[in-house]
Design an enzyme around this catalytic site. Structure first.
Site, mmCIF file in Angstrom:
data_model
loop_
_atom_site.group_PDB
_atom_site.id
_atom_site.type_symbol
_atom_site.label_atom_id
_atom_site.label_comp_id
_atom_site.label_asym_id
_atom_site.label_seq_id
_atom_site.Cartn_x
_atom_site.Cartn_y
_atom_site.Cartn_z
ATOM 1 N N ALA A 20 0.874 -1.170 0.000
ATOM 2 C CA ALA A 20 0.000 0.000 0.000
ATOM 3 C C ALA A 20 0.913 1.222 0.000
ATOM 4 C CB ALA A 20 -0.917 -0.018 1.204
ATOM 5 N N VAL A 21 0.379 2.417 0.084
ATOM 6 C CA VAL A 21 1.208 3.617 -0.089
ATOM 7 C C VAL A 21 2.363 3.669 0.915
ATOM 8 C CG1 VAL A 21 1.215 6.128 -0.109
ATOM 9 C CG2 VAL A 21 -0.715 4.903 -1.073
ATOM 10 N N MET A 22 2.080 3.351 2.197
ATOM 11 C CA MET A 22 3.153 3.381 3.200
ATOM 12 C C MET A 22 4.262 2.407 2.836
ATOM 13 S SD MET A 22 3.082 5.428 5.940
ATOM 14 C CE MET A 22 3.836 4.535 7.315
ATOM 15 N N THR A 43 -1.512 -8.801 -3.951
ATOM 16 C CA THR A 43 -2.128 -8.242 -5.157
ATOM 17 C C THR A 43 -1.007 -7.795 -6.077
ATOM 18 O OG1 THR A 43 -3.996 -7.460 -3.837
ATOM 19 C CG2 THR A 43 -3.742 -6.506 -6.031
ATOM 20 N N LYS A 86 -2.047 -4.706 6.947
ATOM 21 C CA LYS A 86 -3.032 -4.343 7.952
ATOM 22 C C LYS A 86 -2.869 -5.181 9.214
ATOM 23 C CE LYS A 86 -8.013 -3.658 8.507
ATOM 24 N NZ LYS A 86 -9.351 -3.810 7.861
ATOM 25 N N SER A 139 6.307 6.095 12.281
ATOM 26 C CA SER A 139 5.449 7.285 12.288
ATOM 27 C C SER A 139 5.941 8.317 11.291
ATOM 28 C CB SER A 139 5.414 7.915 13.680
ATOM 29 O OG SER A 139 4.632 9.092 13.662
ATOM 30 N N GLY A 140 4.980 9.017 10.700
ATOM 31 C CA GLY A 140 5.310 10.082 9.757
ATOM 32 C C GLY A 140 4.391 10.109 8.572
ATOM 33 N N GLY A 141 3.482 9.106 8.517
ATOM 34 C CA GLY A 141 2.557 9.065 7.400
ATOM 35 C C GLY A 141 3.260 8.746 6.096
ATOM 36 N N LYS A 193 4.887 3.160 20.069
ATOM 37 C CA LYS A 193 4.187 3.769 18.932
ATOM 38 C C LYS A 193 2.711 3.993 19.264
ATOM 39 C CE LYS A 193 3.399 5.099 14.639
ATOM 40 N NZ LYS A 193 1.979 4.963 14.403
ATOM 41 N N HIS A 196 2.569 7.034 21.404
ATOM 42 C CA HIS A 196 2.824 8.153 20.484
ATOM 43 C C HIS A 196 1.511 8.564 19.817
ATOM 44 C CE1 HIS A 196 3.238 9.363 16.254
ATOM 45 N NE2 HIS A 196 4.385 9.939 16.553
ATOM 46 N N ASN A 197 0.741 7.589 19.349
ATOM 47 C CA ASN A 197 -0.518 7.895 18.679
ATOM 48 C C ASN A 197 -1.542 8.475 19.660
ATOM 49 O OD1 ASN A 197 0.790 6.738 16.526
ATOM 50 N ND2 ASN A 197 -0.908 5.431 15.934
ATOM 51 N N GLU A 200 -0.723 11.950 20.049
ATOM 52 C CA GLU A 200 -1.173 12.579 18.792
ATOM 53 C C GLU A 200 -2.665 12.914 18.854
ATOM 54 O OE1 GLU A 200 -1.964 10.664 14.470
ATOM 55 O OE2 GLU A 200 0.097 10.428 15.223
ATOM 56 N N ARG A 298 -14.027 12.374 19.748
ATOM 57 C CA ARG A 298 -14.211 11.666 18.471
ATOM 58 C C ARG A 298 -15.499 10.851 18.491
ATOM 59 N NH1 ARG A 298 -8.533 10.148 15.492
ATOM 60 N NH2 ARG A 298 -7.343 11.962 16.200
#
Length: 500
Positions: A20-22, A43, A86, A139-141, A193, A196-197, A200, A298
Site C-alpha cells: 500500500a502507499v506506506m 495483489t 493491515k 510514524s510520519g505518514g 508507537k 505516540h498515537n 497525537e 471523536r
C-alpha cells in the site's frame, strides 16, 4: 538476477512485503538510500506499480516479486523482511506465507500499528522455527515513509542489529542523530508507537479546540487563522501539526466557493490506537484525561444526526449554540489561546510519558524516556520543537515523576496558567466545549494539590462496602461502622428535640 535467485543466492539487502502507499514509500526510501530491496505483495498489480515508481524516481535498486518463494530467496542471508500490512489476521497470514521459505536466523519486522501482545505472541511462535522478530512502530505518514520517518523497533536486540545500518539511514535525521533507536524487548516498540498515537490524539484535539475558540468566540477568519498558526509555528508551538494546520486554513475549495476546511463534515475517524492508549491508562491506573477527552470527542463527533437534533431542541428551549460575549480583545484572546494550547500540550505529553514509564516498569523493559523524546523530534506526526526540551528534562533526571515538575516546565506552566484559566472560563461562559484544555487544566490543578477530596470518597467506600481507609495521623487500616454511628446521632438528636 533471476538465475541467482533460482540458485538460492540472495541479491537484495532487505525485503518488504505489503505495498500500500506506506509500504511503497518506505521501500523507495530504503532503495534511495543505496540498499537493494526486494518487494512483494499478494495483489500483484501493486508490485508492478512499485517497480514502475522505482524507475521513475531515479532507477532505484528495487526488484519486484509476485511469487513469495522467489521473493524470500532473493534476499541475502540472514534475511530481514519488513511487513507493512493491515494489523491483525493479515499479519499472521503474511507470516505464514513467507516463513515456510525462511531459515533459522532470518528475521521478520512488523512495521504496522499492532497491539503489542500480538507482537509478543508472534515472536514466540516463530522463535520455534528459529526466526527472529521485531515489532517496529513507524510514524510520519506517507511523506515520512518516503523521506524519513521516526522508527521505534522493539524485540530481540540481535534482530535490531540485522537492520540497524538500514534504519539509521532511512529514518529522519535531526541534529543529534537519526530518529530511530532500539526501544526495548518484547512488544516495547509497538507499545511506544501506540502511546505516540495517543499523544497525537490529544495534540490534535487541543489544536481543534484552539481553532474553535478563535473562530467561534474570537471571530477570526480563515485568513487570520492561517496567519495566527503561521506565527505560532515560528515560536514555542513549532510542530508538524501546527504547521499543517496553518496550511489547511489557506486551501480554497476547488469544488465551490470559500475554504475547504469549512466544507468538511465534522465527524472524526479513528483506527484504534487512541482507544488502546486509554484502555492501557485504565489498566495501569495512570491518569490520562487529555488523551481520554480527545477520544470522547471523536465518539461525540460521530453522533452528527443526534447533535443536530439536540441543537434544535435546546435552541427551541432558549439555549443558543454559542452565547454572546459582551466585549473581547481579539489580540489578547489569540495570545491567551496560544499559552493555553502550550500548557495543555505539556499535560498531554506528560500523560503519555507516564504511561510509557509505568508499562516499562511492569514489563521490565527499561525504556529510556529521553531517547524516545529524541527520536520523536523528526519524521513523526507529533514532532515538535519542545521535544528537545523534554529529552533534556529526562536526561537531567531519568527518574522524573512528571514533566510538570521539571524546573523549566514548572516555570512555564506557572507563567501560562492565568491565560489558560481565562480561555477555559471564557469557553465555558459562551458554551464552546474545550474538553481537552479543560481536562488538562483539571489534571494540572489536581496534580499540584497536596490535599484532595478523595478522603470523602474513601469514607463513602468504607460506609457502603467496608473497604477500610488509612488515616493521616496514624498508621494502619481502619473501618468505621458509619451507619450505626450516624443512626445513634440521629436518635440522640431526636431524644433531645422530640418535636423536631
Amino acid at each position: 538476477m533471476a538465475e541467482a535467485v533460482a540458485a538460492g543466492v540472495g541479491v537484495s539487502r532487505i525485503g518488504l512485503a505489503g505495498l500500500a502507499v506506506m509500504g511503497q514509500n518506505l521501500a523507495l526510501n530504503i532503495a534511495e538510500k543505496g540498499f537493494p530491496i526486494s518487494v512483494y505483495n499478494r495483489t500483484t498489480s501493486k508490485v508492478d506499480e512499485t517497480v514502475e515508481r522505482a524507475k521513475e524516481e531515479g532507477d532505484l535498486p528495487l526488484t519486484g516479486y509476485k511469487d513469495p518463494k522467489e521473493f524470500v530467496m532473493s534476499i541475502q542471508k540472514p534475511r530481514s523482511i519488513i511487513l507493512l500490512v493491515k494489523a491483525g489476521a493479515p499479519v499472521d497470514q503474511t507470516i505464514q506465507t513467507l516463513a515456510q521459505y525462511m531459515e533459522p536466523g532470518d528475521c521478520i519486522i512488523d512495521g504496522g500499528n499492532e497491539w503489542y501482545e500480538n507482537t509478543e505472541r508472534r515472536a514466540k511462535q516463530i522463535a520455534e522455527k528459529g526466526l527472529l522478530y521485531l515489532g517496529m512502530g513507524v510514524s510520519g505518514g506517507e511523506e515520512g515513509a518516503r523521506n524519513g520517518p521516526s522508527m521505534m523497533p522493539g524485540g530481540t536486540e540481535e534482530a535490531y542489529h540485522y537492520i540497524e545500518d538500514v534504519v539509521k539511514k532511512v529514518a529522519a535525521q535531526v541534529d543529534d542523530g537519526p530518529c530511530v533507536t532500539y526501544v526495548g524487548q518484547g512488544g516495547a516498540g509497538n507499545y511506544v508507537k501506540m502511546i505516540h498515537n495517543g499523544i497525537e490524539y490529544g495534540d490534535m484535539q487541543l489544536i481543534s479546540e484552539a481553532y474553535d475558540v478563535l473562530k467561534s468566540v474570537g471571530g477570526l477568519t480563515n485568513e487570520e487563522l492561517h496567519e495566527t498558526f503561521a506565527e505560532w509555528n515560528e515560536g514555542e508551538l513549532e510542530s508538524f501539526l501546527v504547521e499543517i494546520t496553518r496550511d489547511i486554513f489557506s486551501v480554497k475549495d476547488d469544488k465551490g466557493d470559500g475554504f475547504l476546511v469549512d466544507k468538511i463534515l465534522d465527524k472524526t475517524g479513528m483506527k484504534g490506537t487512541g482507544k488502546w492508549t486509554v484502555q492501557q491508562a485504565a489498566e495501569l491506573s495512570i491518569a490520562a484525561p487529555t488523551i481520554a477527552a480527545s477520544l470522547d470527542s471523536r465518539f461525540l463527533s460521530g453522533l452528527k444526526e443526534e447533535r443536530l437534533e439536540a441543537a434544535r431542541i435546546f435552541r427551541e428551549a432558549g439555549v443558543e449554540d454559542i452565547l454572546a460575549v459582551k466585549s473581547l480583545d481579539k489580540k489578547q484572546l489569540v495570545d491567551d489561546v496560544r499559552k493555553a494550547l502550550y500548557a495543555s500540550k505539556i499535560c498531554s505529553y506528560a500523560q503519555g510519558m507516564n504511561l510509557i514509564r509505568a508499562k516499562s516498569i511492569e514489563q521490565g523493559w527499561d525504556l529510556n524516556l529521553g531517547e524516545l523524546a529524541r527520536i520523536w523530534k523528526g519524521g513523526c506526526i507529533i514532532r515538535a520543537k519542545f521535544l528537545d526540551r523534554i529529552k533534556k528534562a529526562y536526561d537531567r533526571n531519568p527518574e522524573l515523576a512528571s514533566l510538570l515538575i521539571d524546573p523549566e516546565f514548572t516555570k512555564e506552566m506557572v507563567e501560562r496558567q492565568s491565560a489558560w484559566r481565562r480561555v477555559v472560563s471564557l469557553a465555558i461562559e459562551v458554551g464552546v466545549s474545550t474538553p481537552g484544555m479543560t481536562a488538562s487544566l483539571a489534571y494540572f490543578d489536581t496534580y499540584r494539590r497536596g490535599r484532595l477530596p478523595a478522603n470523602l470518597v474513601q469514607a463513602q467506600r468504607d460506609y457502603f462496602g467496608a473497604h477500610t481507609y488509612e488515616r493521616i495521623d496514624m498508621p494502619g487500616s481502619y473501618h468505621t461502622e458509619w451507619f450505626k454511628i450516624a443512626k445513634k446521632v440521629v436518635n440522640s438528636k431526636a431524644s433531645v428535640n422530640p418535636s423536631a
